[in-house]
Design a protein around this motif. Sequence first.
Motif, short mmCIF file in Angstrom:
data_model
loop_
_atom_site.label_atom_id
_atom_site.label_comp_id
_atom_site.label_asym_id
_atom_site.label_seq_id
_atom_site.Cartn_x
_atom_site.Cartn_y
_atom_site.Cartn_z
N VAL A 36 0.86 -1.19 0.00
CA VAL A 36 0.00 0.00 0.00
C VAL A 36 0.89 1.23 0.00
O VAL A 36 1.84 1.32 0.77
CB VAL A 36 -0.91 0.01 1.24
CG1 VAL A 36 -1.75 1.27 1.29
CG2 VAL A 36 -1.80 -1.22 1.25
N ARG A 37 0.56 2.20 -0.85
CA ARG A 37 1.31 3.46 -0.90
C ARG A 37 0.41 4.60 -0.51
O ARG A 37 -0.79 4.56 -0.76
CB ARG A 37 1.83 3.72 -2.31
CG ARG A 37 2.91 2.79 -2.72
CD ARG A 37 3.36 3.17 -4.11
NE ARG A 37 4.55 2.43 -4.43
CZ ARG A 37 5.50 2.88 -5.21
NH1 ARG A 37 5.40 4.05 -5.77
NH2 ARG A 37 6.56 2.15 -5.45
N THR A 38 1.00 5.63 0.06
CA THR A 38 0.28 6.85 0.38
C THR A 38 1.20 8.03 0.05
O THR A 38 2.34 7.84 -0.36
CB THR A 38 -0.19 6.87 1.85
OG1 THR A 38 -1.02 7.99 2.06
CG2 THR A 38 0.98 6.91 2.81
N LYS A 39 0.71 9.24 0.23
CA LYS A 39 1.49 10.42 -0.12
C LYS A 39 2.73 10.56 0.77
O LYS A 39 2.65 10.42 1.98
CB LYS A 39 0.61 11.67 0.02
CG LYS A 39 1.32 12.94 -0.37
CD LYS A 39 0.41 14.14 -0.35
CE LYS A 39 1.14 15.37 -0.82
NZ LYS A 39 0.25 16.52 -0.92
N MET A 40 3.88 10.86 0.13
CA MET A 40 5.10 11.14 0.88
C MET A 40 5.53 12.57 0.59
O MET A 40 5.60 12.97 -0.57
CB MET A 40 6.24 10.19 0.51
CG MET A 40 7.54 10.55 1.24
SD MET A 40 8.90 9.42 0.90
CE MET A 40 8.52 8.13 2.04
N VAL A 65 -6.71 18.46 3.81
CA VAL A 65 -6.44 17.05 3.52
C VAL A 65 -7.57 16.16 4.02
O VAL A 65 -7.81 15.09 3.48
CB VAL A 65 -5.08 16.57 4.07
CG1 VAL A 65 -3.94 17.35 3.43
CG2 VAL A 65 -5.01 16.66 5.57
N GLY A 66 -8.25 16.60 5.06
CA GLY A 66 -9.45 15.92 5.53
C GLY A 66 -9.22 14.86 6.59
O GLY A 66 -8.11 14.42 6.86
N THR A 67 -10.34 14.45 7.17
CA THR A 67 -10.34 13.40 8.18
C THR A 67 -9.91 12.08 7.57
O THR A 67 -10.35 11.71 6.49
CB THR A 67 -11.75 13.25 8.76
OG1 THR A 67 -12.13 14.48 9.36
CG2 THR A 67 -11.82 12.15 9.81
N GLY A 68 -9.01 11.39 8.26
CA GLY A 68 -8.56 10.09 7.79
C GLY A 68 -7.35 10.13 6.88
O GLY A 68 -6.85 9.09 6.47
N PHE A 69 -6.86 11.34 6.57
CA PHE A 69 -5.65 11.45 5.74
C PHE A 69 -4.48 10.77 6.44
O PHE A 69 -4.30 10.91 7.64
CB PHE A 69 -5.32 12.92 5.48
CG PHE A 69 -3.97 13.12 4.84
CD1 PHE A 69 -3.82 13.00 3.47
CD2 PHE A 69 -2.85 13.41 5.61
CE1 PHE A 69 -2.57 13.17 2.87
CE2 PHE A 69 -1.61 13.58 5.03
CZ PHE A 69 -1.47 13.47 3.65
N VAL A 70 -3.68 10.03 5.67
CA VAL A 70 -2.45 9.43 6.17
C VAL A 70 -1.34 9.76 5.18
O VAL A 70 -1.50 9.54 3.98
CB VAL A 70 -2.56 7.90 6.31
CG1 VAL A 70 -1.24 7.30 6.77
CG2 VAL A 70 -3.69 7.51 7.26
N GLY A 71 -0.25 10.30 5.67
CA GLY A 71 0.89 10.62 4.83
C GLY A 71 2.19 10.32 5.54
O GLY A 71 2.21 10.03 6.74
N ILE A 72 3.27 10.40 4.81
CA ILE A 72 4.60 10.14 5.37
C ILE A 72 5.48 11.34 5.09
O ILE A 72 5.45 11.89 3.99
CB ILE A 72 5.21 8.88 4.73
CG1 ILE A 72 4.35 7.66 5.06
CG2 ILE A 72 6.65 8.67 5.18
CD1 ILE A 72 4.73 6.42 4.32
#
Length: 101
Positions: A36-40, A65-72
């Motif tokens: 799984v990839r998310t925004k870095m 970015v909103g509720t539930g956003f996950v980033g690195i």
Amino acid sequence: MPTVTNLIGLGMPPEHAVQICDGVQPAVVDATAAGVRTKMAINDVNNTTPTAAELTTSFGAPATVGTGFVGIVKDADADTNCFVVVSNGTSFYYLKFTKAV
């Protein structure tokens, strides 16, 4: 013909699961056989406690970015500090990871 996979297979509860086609649903995550990839974001942040301002520079405001956003965050594009960041729509929360040796 595209294949459809449901993200519940990745441990998501059914009410949050979405369907993805050929491993891509860019509005949520990029889920493929490789993982799984998310925004870095690459940004110079405090090495131990990134500030809300630094995280806003990295991703935009929590409300954007909103509720539930996950980033690195990859700190300063170096191989030293890495933070996983989540948003509840109002604030950012982070967790610093330790580099494997």
